[in-house]
Design a protein around this motif. Structure first.
Motif, PDB file in Angstrom:
ATOM      1  N   ASN A  77       1.072   3.957  -2.991  1.00  0.00           N
ATOM      2  CA  ASN A  77       0.666   5.334  -2.701  1.00  0.00           C
ATOM      3  C   ASN A  77       1.625   6.342  -3.324  1.00  0.00           C
ATOM      4  O   ASN A  77       1.266   7.499  -3.528  1.00  0.00           O
ATOM      5  CB  ASN A  77       0.587   5.562  -1.190  1.00  0.00           C
ATOM      6  CG  ASN A  77      -0.684   5.001  -0.579  1.00  0.00           C
ATOM      7  OD1 ASN A  77      -1.678   4.783  -1.284  1.00  0.00           O
ATOM      8  ND2 ASN A  77      -0.675   4.753   0.719  1.00  0.00           N
ATOM      9  N   GLU A 107       0.830  -1.204   0.000  1.00  0.00           N
ATOM     10  CA  GLU A 107       0.000   0.000   0.000  1.00  0.00           C
ATOM     11  C   GLU A 107       0.860   1.249   0.000  1.00  0.00           C
ATOM     12  O   GLU A 107       0.576   2.216  -0.727  1.00  0.00           O
ATOM     13  CB  GLU A 107      -0.931  -0.013   1.218  1.00  0.00           C
ATOM     14  CG  GLU A 107      -1.883   1.175   1.256  1.00  0.00           C
ATOM     15  CD  GLU A 107      -2.813   1.136   2.455  1.00  0.00           C
ATOM     16  OE1 GLU A 107      -3.636   2.066   2.585  1.00  0.00           O
ATOM     17  OE2 GLU A 107      -2.712   0.179   3.263  1.00  0.00           O
ATOM     18  N   GLU A 108       1.935   1.244   0.806  1.00  0.00           N
ATOM     19  CA  GLU A 108       2.792   2.423   0.891  1.00  0.00           C
ATOM     20  C   GLU A 108       3.562   2.634  -0.403  1.00  0.00           C
ATOM     21  O   GLU A 108       3.762   3.779  -0.835  1.00  0.00           O
ATOM     22  CB  GLU A 108       3.756   2.269   2.075  1.00  0.00           C
ATOM     23  CG  GLU A 108       3.042   2.314   3.427  1.00  0.00           C
ATOM     24  CD  GLU A 108       3.973   2.060   4.594  1.00  0.00           C
ATOM     25  OE1 GLU A 108       5.118   1.604   4.352  1.00  0.00           O
ATOM     26  OE2 GLU A 108       3.563   2.290   5.749  1.00  0.00           O
ATOM     27  N   LYS A 165      -3.882  12.577  -7.604  1.00  0.00           N
ATOM     28  CA  LYS A 165      -3.272  11.832  -6.499  1.00  0.00           C
ATOM     29  C   LYS A 165      -1.991  12.487  -5.996  1.00  0.00           C
ATOM     30  O   LYS A 165      -1.550  12.248  -4.885  1.00  0.00           O
ATOM     31  CB  LYS A 165      -2.993  10.397  -6.962  1.00  0.00           C
ATOM     32  CG  LYS A 165      -2.502   9.463  -5.873  1.00  0.00           C
ATOM     33  CD  LYS A 165      -2.324   8.053  -6.414  1.00  0.00           C
ATOM     34  CE  LYS A 165      -1.792   7.103  -5.356  1.00  0.00           C
ATOM     35  NZ  LYS A 165      -1.607   5.734  -5.888  1.00  0.00           N
ATOM     36  N   SER A 189       1.197   6.632  -9.365  1.00  0.00           N
ATOM     37  CA  SER A 189      -0.100   6.754 -10.027  1.00  0.00           C
ATOM     38  C   SER A 189       0.044   6.205 -11.431  1.00  0.00           C
ATOM     39  O   SER A 189       1.056   6.455 -12.099  1.00  0.00           O
ATOM     40  CB  SER A 189      -0.532   8.220 -10.077  1.00  0.00           C
ATOM     41  OG  SER A 189      -1.807   8.394  -9.529  1.00  0.00           O
ATOM     42  N   LYS A 197      -7.821  10.498  -5.305  1.00  0.00           N
ATOM     43  CA  LYS A 197      -7.550  11.093  -3.985  1.00  0.00           C
ATOM     44  C   LYS A 197      -8.894  11.533  -3.412  1.00  0.00           C
ATOM     45  O   LYS A 197      -9.433  12.578  -3.774  1.00  0.00           O
ATOM     46  CB  LYS A 197      -6.602  12.283  -4.115  1.00  0.00           C
ATOM     47  CG  LYS A 197      -6.220  12.903  -2.781  1.00  0.00           C
ATOM     48  CD  LYS A 197      -5.362  14.148  -2.989  1.00  0.00           C
ATOM     49  CE  LYS A 197      -5.025  14.813  -1.655  1.00  0.00           C
ATOM     50  NZ  LYS A 197      -4.348  16.112  -1.836  1.00  0.00           N
ATOM     51  N   PRO A 232       1.261  12.053  -7.058  1.00  0.00           N
ATOM     52  CA  PRO A 232       2.210  10.979  -6.734  1.00  0.00           C
ATOM     53  C   PRO A 232       3.654  11.443  -6.890  1.00  0.00           C
ATOM     54  O   PRO A 232       3.928  12.513  -7.458  1.00  0.00           O
ATOM     55  CB  PRO A 232       1.877   9.918  -7.781  1.00  0.00           C
ATOM     56  CG  PRO A 232       1.474  10.734  -8.981  1.00  0.00           C
ATOM     57  CD  PRO A 232       0.756  11.941  -8.443  1.00  0.00           C
TER      58      PRO A 232
END
Length: 585
Positions: free
Chosen positions: A414, A410-411, A493, A417, A438, A495
């Motif tokens: 994150n 997940e990290e 997002k 994108s 987001k 990113p």
């Protein structure tokens, strides 16, 4: 099965109360039958209205208690089974979301849909039936035998003959039926797969005029499922009438035995061993016992289905994740937005040869790197290794100075994108689709992402602007509009790394140029990787990776590649010069 049933522990109170109240309901049924015997043998012969009224009121009271017990049993059984299914379904879905692409492909989409829906529903029905109907059937069976023998032990002879015959019949039925249920679930998988393919690929089916062909495919899998259902239902159609023969036969024997006993007693001038009311009572109990066995048979068929479903659910829950989280503390990371491949090779599970071989390159923060190459050269495979959609077979993929295997998935994701060539949009408003990148983005951030993605103009032309409703899969939008919304979703997002997997293929060159100019002006600090089929898309990147048969043959600027890389020159000549477009124009 035991592993799945552990989910019931969380709702243990409801799971206990349901059978308790069911036992109360069955007990009342038995007592009501006893009172019916009292009414026939005592109340009616006495011609005493008060006695008849008392017995009648007592029976009504027992009925009321039984009804309350049945209602509460149903309520608690539903609470336990529905919550059980809800918890199990969430965990199975959560596990599916963590499966790698390869594992998802092995199960197949249709099969996973069946497991989350039909299989868990089968288990829900099984739990409800076990804690309610099984208790009812067993209680009726046991209480019925006890109360029958209390009338006269001689009735045990009838039970000793009828019950073994019914049990033998049931065992034969189960041996025939049990193996079929596992096959039925696999046939449902096939139905769901065909339906999923045709719903998601409806445009292709219509474009090629293959509706009749797909109807035929569906008819085949549907008929296979139908044949198995008919086979199972045929077993039931045979089993239940045979059971009823035993029920009616036992009733007739009881009446015959009881009648002969009563006639003999009257002739001898003695009190009969069994009364008319007890004969009625015994026939009712025998019926209850036989029907309890039928219920047990029905329950066992659900057990067979549940066992098959539990096995399929456990295959998902027990599936060892191919891609596991690392233990990296992201607070220790010193770099941002950097990507490095160190001698990376990759092949798809089960494939014979590598798709990518010995790739080594580094991308610095804020750089824009394009990836070009012929179809099948490994461009998408390369970018799939960065967010760990697949694991590198050899070598290291490094993001922000750390091997991607060290990150929690997940990290890691994150930080990244991705905008895909095939834009996946969801039923909802345009704003909701952009916010998917987001969820807490402000209206200003949404508008800015749409502006950069060159989506602002067409959005504002809609009647409801950002609140315009988008149909499922974005069918109400053009290909270019869907791609721009997908890009806006990726940009909002904010990113560290932005990946375009040929996500501007539906845009004209002018719109595409405006997009990259806006990105250069507004998000220049974001590292960008652009998979491109067109040299016109790749030429303005800081550097270009040229892939050929899964290997990097060059990694440089557009100008230097034109001078030194024959593979790049071939692509350039075939695309641009053929169309009369020359470098520098």
């Amino acid at each position: 099965m035991i592993k799945v049933l552990r989910y019931l522990k969380r709702h243990w109170l409801a799971a206990i109360l349901a059978p308790v109240f069911m036992a109360i309901e069955v007990s009342m049924d038995m007592l009501i039958t006893k009172q019916m015997q009292q009414m026939i043998d005592i109340g009616i012969p006495s011609k005493d209205l008060e006695v008849i009224t008392q017995i009648g009121l007592l029976m009504l009271g027992l009925v009321l208690i039984g009804v309350i017990g049945g209602i509460l049993s149903g309520v608690f059984a539903n609470i336990a089974s529905c919550n059980f299914a809800n918890d199990l379904r969430k965990d199975v879905f959560n596990k599916i979301m963590k499966l790698s692409y390869d594992q998802t492909d092995k199960f197949s989409t249709g099969s996973l849909v069946t497991r989350v829906t039909n299989d868990i529903t089968q288990l829900q029905m099984f739990v409800a039936m076990m804690i309610r109907m099984l208790i009812r059937a067993l209680s009726m069976f046991i209480f019925g035998i006890v109360f029958t023998l209390l009338i006269t032990p001689r009735l045990g002879i009838i039970l000793a003959v009828v019950l073994p015959l019914e049990l033998i019949l049931m065992i034969i039925f189960m041996r025939k039926a049990f193996p079929i249920f596992s096959v039925i679930q696999s046939k449902i998988d096939n139905i769901n797969t065909v339906v999923h393919e045709n719903v998601s690929g409806a445009r292709v089916v219509k474009a090629f005029g293959k509706e009749e062909y797909e109807d035929g495919r569906f008819e085949v899998v549907n008929n296979e499922h139908l044949a198995l259902l008919l086979k199972i239902n045929t077993f039931f159609a045979i089993l239940i009438p045979i059971f009823m023969i035993f029920v009616y036969g036992a009733q007739n024997v009881i009446i015959l035995m009881g009648g002969r006993s009563i006639f003999s007693a009257y002739e001898a001038g003695v009190t009969p061993e069994i009364t008319i009311g007890q004969i009625t009572q015994a026939t009712t109990y025998i019926t209850m016992i036989c029907f309890a066995l039928i219920q047990v048979g029905m329950i066992l068929t659900n057990v067979a289905r549940a066992v098959a479903s539990a096995r399929r659910i456990n295959e998902v829950l027990d599936c060892e994740l191919e891609i596991a989280d690392g233990n990296l503390d992201i607070n220790e990371i010193k770099e941002t937005g950097t990507i490095e491949f160190k001698n990376v090779s990759f092949k798809y599970p089960g494939a014979n040869g590598n798709v990518l071989t010995s790739l080594s390159f580094k991308i610095n923060k804020g750089e824009s790197v394009a990836i070009v190459g012929a179809t099948g050269s490994g461009k998408t495979s390369l970018i799939n290794l960065i967010p760990r959609f697949y694991e590198a077979t050899e070598g290291e993929v490094i993001v922000d100075g750390h091997n991607v295997k060290e990150f929690k998935q997940e990290e890691l994701r994150n930080k990244i994108s991705i905008a895909l060539q095939k834009s996946e949009l969801f039923a909802g408003t345009i704003k909701e689709n952009i916010l998917w990148g987001k969820l807490d983005a402000t209206d200003e951030e949404v508008a800015e992402a749409a502006r950069i993605a060159q989506a602002e103009e067409f959005i504002l032309s809609k009647e409801n602007k950002f609140e315009e409703y988008v149909e499922e899969k974005g069918t109400s939008l053009s290909g270019g509009q869907k791609q721009r919304l997908s890009i806006a979703r990726a940009i909002v997002k904010k990113p560290e790394i932005l990946i375009f997997d040929d996500s501007t293929s539906a845009l004209d060159l002018v719109t595409e140029a405006k997009l990259y100019k806006a990105m250069h002006e507004s998000i220049s600090d974001v590292t960008k990787i652009i998979v491109a089929q067109r040299i016109a898309t790749a030429r303005h990147a800081d550097k270009i990776i040229v892939l050929d048969y899964g290997q990097i043959v060059a990694f440089d600027t557009h100008e230097k590649l034109l001078e030194s890389c024959s593979v790049y020159q071939d692509i350039y000549n075939s695309q641009l010069k053929r169309e009369g477009v020359f470098d520098g124009q």
